[in-house]
Write a protein that holds these residues in place. Sequence first.
Motif, short mmCIF file in Angstrom:
data_model
loop_
_atom_site.label_atom_id
_atom_site.label_comp_id
_atom_site.label_asym_id
_atom_site.label_seq_id
_atom_site.Cartn_x
_atom_site.Cartn_y
_atom_site.Cartn_z
N ALA A 140 -20.47 -5.46 25.75
CA ALA A 140 -20.25 -4.62 26.94
C ALA A 140 -20.98 -5.19 28.15
N TYR A 141 -22.19 -5.68 27.91
CA TYR A 141 -22.97 -6.26 28.99
C TYR A 141 -22.28 -7.52 29.53
N GLN A 142 -21.85 -8.39 28.63
CA GLN A 142 -21.20 -9.62 29.06
C GLN A 142 -19.86 -9.35 29.74
N ALA A 143 -19.16 -8.31 29.30
CA ALA A 143 -17.89 -7.94 29.95
C ALA A 143 -18.13 -7.49 31.38
N ALA A 144 -19.21 -6.73 31.59
CA ALA A 144 -19.55 -6.30 32.95
C ALA A 144 -19.92 -7.50 33.81
N PHE A 145 -20.68 -8.42 33.20
CA PHE A 145 -21.13 -9.57 33.98
C PHE A 145 -19.99 -10.54 34.28
N ALA A 146 -18.94 -10.49 33.47
CA ALA A 146 -17.78 -11.34 33.75
C ALA A 146 -17.18 -11.04 35.11
N HIS A 147 -17.26 -9.79 35.53
CA HIS A 147 -16.76 -9.44 36.87
C HIS A 147 -17.64 -10.06 37.95
N VAL A 148 -18.93 -10.21 37.66
CA VAL A 148 -19.82 -10.87 38.62
C VAL A 148 -19.42 -12.33 38.75
N GLN A 149 -19.15 -12.98 37.62
CA GLN A 149 -18.73 -14.37 37.65
C GLN A 149 -17.45 -14.55 38.46
N SER A 150 -16.57 -13.58 38.36
CA SER A 150 -15.28 -13.66 39.08
C SER A 150 -15.38 -13.15 40.51
N ARG A 151 -16.60 -12.76 40.92
CA ARG A 151 -16.84 -12.21 42.25
C ARG A 151 -16.01 -10.95 42.51
N GLU A 152 -15.79 -10.20 41.46
CA GLU A 152 -15.11 -8.91 41.56
C GLU A 152 -16.20 -7.84 41.60
N PHE A 153 -16.80 -7.71 42.77
CA PHE A 153 -18.03 -6.92 42.86
C PHE A 153 -17.78 -5.43 42.66
N ALA A 154 -16.69 -4.91 43.17
CA ALA A 154 -16.41 -3.48 42.97
C ALA A 154 -16.21 -3.18 41.48
N GLU A 155 -15.47 -4.06 40.79
CA GLU A 155 -15.25 -3.88 39.36
C GLU A 155 -16.56 -4.06 38.59
N ALA A 156 -17.38 -5.00 39.05
CA ALA A 156 -18.67 -5.22 38.38
C ALA A 156 -19.57 -3.99 38.50
N ILE A 157 -19.56 -3.36 39.67
CA ILE A 157 -20.37 -2.15 39.86
C ILE A 157 -19.92 -1.05 38.90
N ARG A 158 -18.62 -0.84 38.82
CA ARG A 158 -18.11 0.19 37.92
C ARG A 158 -18.45 -0.14 36.46
N ALA A 159 -18.35 -1.42 36.11
CA ALA A 159 -18.62 -1.82 34.73
C ALA A 159 -20.09 -1.62 34.37
N PHE A 160 -20.99 -2.00 35.26
CA PHE A 160 -22.42 -1.83 34.97
C PHE A 160 -22.82 -0.36 35.01
N GLU A 161 -22.21 0.42 35.87
CA GLU A 161 -22.49 1.86 35.85
C GLU A 161 -22.07 2.47 34.51
N GLY A 162 -20.92 2.03 33.99
CA GLY A 162 -20.51 2.50 32.67
C GLY A 162 -21.44 2.00 31.58
#
Length: 256
Positions: free
Chosen positions: A138-160
């Motif tokens: 789950a942590y790596q999936a959230a961070f994958a959005h950071v790698q892709s510079r999908e910051f809004a998605e990354a925020i939602r993923a890390f909040e979850g």
Amino acid sequence: MKHGLKRLCGAGALLLPLSVWLPVMAQQGPVVEDLRDQPRSFLDQTEVREEAGGSLVIFNQVQQHEEQLRQLRGQVEELRHQLEQLRRQTRQQYLDLDERLMAGSAGIEASPEVDDATARQVAETPSPSGTSADTQAAYQAAFAHVQSREFAEAIRAFEGFVAEHPDSSLTANGYYWLGELHSAEANLAEAEAAFRRVIDDFPDSSKLPDALYKLGLVKARQGEPEASRELLERVRDDYPDTSAAGLATDFLRQSL
């Protein structure tokens, strides 16, 4: 007899012009003029002119005051514009300085940018002891959005992630990355809240020095230099062997 006739003739001669003159005078009206309907006296006319002149002076003063007020309003608007420009320049200076200091270090830069090597390193890091495979995934999936510079998605993923895994060994990292992401998106209040969760709730986390440093930068961007200095000095003094301490020292020397 002759003398009496002469006297009568003389009297008649005097009365005749008078009898002719009186009717003429009667037709012309009285000799004394009624001044009530005549133009005002010189004094009255002078008073009228003075009153008119006084009104003109007042009118001119009002016009001058209105012009001064318009000028002052223009100056206020110009000062307000200059103040807003100064605020934008100050914020940009902090962002530029943060970007220079963070070059080559881990984390999201204020531009925002993500170092690909750092992102891969985080994603490939083995699970900490006691962390389940599901938590790591789950942590790596959230961070994958950071790698892709999908910051809004990354925020939602890390909040979850932090909501579903509140007590894992990666929870502090999740809050740290939320702080980084919100800071990159200029959501400074949310960034502060996330960094404070790391500092207050996870005092043994390896991300604590980084959270202190980044919160110091956030306070500087919020226009609170004293709070910023206190946080950065804490990093420098309490964690002198960390990269965050070196960055904090550089920031203190260059900006505060």
